[in-house]
Design an enzyme around this catalytic site. Structure first.
Site, PDB file in Angstrom:
ATOM      1  N   GLU A  81       5.145 -15.010  -6.803  1.00  0.00           N
ATOM      2  CA  GLU A  81       4.260 -15.272  -7.948  1.00  0.00           C
ATOM      3  C   GLU A  81       5.024 -16.113  -8.966  1.00  0.00           C
ATOM      4  OE1 GLU A  81       3.239 -11.318  -9.084  1.00  0.00           O
ATOM      5  OE2 GLU A  81       1.545 -11.187  -7.712  1.00  0.00           O
ATOM      6  N   GLU A  84      -1.680 -10.284  -1.710  1.00  0.00           N
ATOM      7  CA  GLU A  84      -1.667  -8.987  -2.381  1.00  0.00           C
ATOM      8  C   GLU A  84      -3.039  -8.686  -2.943  1.00  0.00           C
ATOM      9  OE1 GLU A  84       1.293  -8.385  -5.379  1.00  0.00           O
ATOM     10  OE2 GLU A  84       2.927  -9.231  -4.167  1.00  0.00           O
TER      11      GLU A  84
END
Length: 388
Positions: A201, A323
Site C-alpha cells: 500500500e 485485501e
C-alpha cells in the site's frame, strides 16, 4: 506447485495497521517437526544444478484467465510482515506446513505472503538481505506451492523508507532496485505459481492524504517506484521475464484520484492490478457499525465493485483484490452475509478475492493458527464456494 523446496526453518506471522491489521501480544516460538529439514542437504542439491535445470516450465495463460485460476485467496497477515525483527512480535505463532496445509485443504488456492524486509537488510549501497530471512520466506512459499497453490510475495510494511516524495525518490528507487533484484534472483526459477507484488500500500504515511488518494506528487512517485521495481524484476531474466507481477494503485486504494492516476509500467501485458477495499469502512474495518445486509448496503457495495470494473475492464486489465474482509464485532451472521456478497461480486467481475487474515480472532482472523481450526468455517466456505 511446482517448485524446488529449499531450506527449512521455523517462523511466524502477523501484520497490523490502519488498513486491516492490528497488533496482539507476543507469543513464544515453538519449532515443530514439520518445519525442520536438512538445510545442508538442500543447499548441496541446489549447487549441483545448473540455472537452466532450475527453471521450471512457465504456462502461457492470459492475465484474466490467470486471475480466475487463482481461485479464492487467504492472507498470511501479521507474520513475516511484523514491524519488528521477530516474526511473532504481533502475536502469531511460527508458520508451519500444517497451517498452510489446512488453508489449502479448506479450498483456498492462493496464499498472499506479506513480507517486511527493512529489519533484515544491510545498509547502502547494497542493501544485502539476510540469507536466513530469504530462506524463511522461501520455505513458507514452498509450503503453499507444494499444495499446488499460487503464492503472492511482496514488499509489505516498508513505508518507513518507501516515501513517495520527489525529494526521497532517488534514494528510494535505488534501494527498491537492489531489494527487488535480490528477491527476484532468489525466485526466478519458479514457475507461474509464484507471483510478485511490487509494493503493498505505497503511500505517504501520517499525511492528510494518506488514505484519500494521495497528492499528485505522491501518486507520481508511487508510479515511479512501481516502474523501477518491475524493471529490476524483469532484468533478472529466467522466468521473471514474463512472470505475473501485481502493481497497486496509490495505497492500493479505490479512491477515484488513485484510480485515475494509475499507470502500468511499460504497459506490461503481464501486470495484474492490485487493489484493497475494506468496504464499507465502518462495518468492514472500523467495526463501529456491526450490521450489514440491507438492499442499500448491497447497492453501495455493488457500486464499489462497478467503479473498479469500469476503470480496468475497458483497459483490458485483470484485477486482484489483495485485501478485503470484515472485523469481528460479535456479528457472525452479518459478516457471513457480507463475505458471501463480496466474494461473489468479485468473481462475477473476474476479480480474485483474497481475505485479509491477521491471526487475531477479535479482528480479521477466521482461522486459528494455534489450533489449526476454522473459527468461522462458514465465512471460509462462502469465499471458496464463490469461485466454484
Amino acid at each position: 506447485m511446482k517448485n524446488t523446496v529449499l531450506l527449512f526453518i521455523a517462523f511466524s506471522i502477523n501484520l497490523g495497521f490502519f488498513i486491516g491489521c492490528a497488533q496482539t501480544d507476543k507469543v513464544e516460538k515453538v519449532a515443530t517437526p514439520d518445519t525442520v529439514e536438512s538445510i545442508d542437504d538442500r543447499e548441496n542439491e541446489e549447487m549441483e544444478r545448473t540455472e537452466e535445470d532450475d527453471n521450471e516450465d512457465m504456462q502461457e495463460i492470459t492475465p484474466k484467465d490467470f486471475v480466475m485460476d487463482m481461485g479464492a485467496g487467504w492472507n498470511l497477515g501479521n507474520a513475516m510482515d511484523t514491524e519488528d525483527e521477530d516474526e511473532t512480535a504481533w502475536g502469531n505463532p511460527l508458520t508451519t506446513k500444517a497451517m498452510i496445509d489446512e488453508v489449502a485443504k479448506k479450498g483456498f488456492k492462493t496464499l498472499r505472503l506479506p513480507v517486511t524486509w527493512r529489519f533484515h537488510m544491510g545498509s547502502a549501497p547494497d542493501y544485502v538481505i539476510e540469507k536466513e530471512w530469504l530462506d524463511k520466506v522461501e520455505v513458507i512459499a514452498n509450503f503453499a506451492l507444494d499444495n499446488d497453490m499460487y503464492v503472492i510475495l511482496n514488499i509489505h510494511h516498508d513505508e518507513a523508507w518507501i516515501i513517495p516524495t520527489y525529494e526521497k525518490a532517488p534514494a528510494v528507487k535505488e534501494q527498491l532496485t537492489k531489494v527487488w533484484t535480490q528477491i527476484a534472483n532468489r525466485f526466478k526459477s519458479y514457475n507461474e505459481h509464484l507471483i510478485f507484488e511490487t509494493l503493498n500500500e505505497p503511500r505517504h504515511e501520517d499525511t492528510p492524504e494518506e488514505w484519500n488518494g494521495g497528492t499528485a506528487e505522491g501518486r507520481d512517485a508511487v508510479n515511479q517506484y512501481h516502474q523501477v521495481s518491475l524493471d529490476a524484476i524483469r532484468a533478472t531474466g529466467g522466468n521473471n521475464t514474463n512472470r505475473k507481477v501485481m502493481v497497486s494503485t496509490y495505497a492500493a486504494s479505490t479512491n477515484q484520484n488513485a484510480l485515475d492516476a494509475y499507470t502500468v509500467p511499460n504497459d506490461d501485458e503481464n501486470v495484474l492490478v492490485s487493489v484493497h477495499s475494506y468496504f464499507p469502512y465502518l462495518f468492514a474495518l472500523e467495526g463501529i457499525d456491526p450490521t450489514w445486509g440491507t438492499e442499500t448496503d448491497k447497492s453501495e457495495l455493488t457500486q464499489e465493485f462497478n467503479k473498479i470494473q469500469n476503470k480496468f475492464e475497458k483497459e483490458g486489465r485483470a484485477v486482484v483484490m489483495g485485501e478485503w474482509g470484515s472485523t469481528f464485532s460479535d456479528n457472525a451472521e452479518d459478516r457471513l452475509a457480507h463475505a458471501e456478497f463480496y466474494a461473489k461480486g468479485c468473481v462475477e467481475r473476474g476479480i480474485c478475492p483474497i481475505w485479509w487474515d491477521n491471526g487475531n480472532l477479535q479482528e480479521f482472523a477466521i482461522f486459528n493458527r494455534n489450533t489449526l481450526e476454522w473459527n468461522y468455517p462458514e465465512i471460509a466456505d462462502a469465499i471458496v464456494n464463490a469461485v466454484k
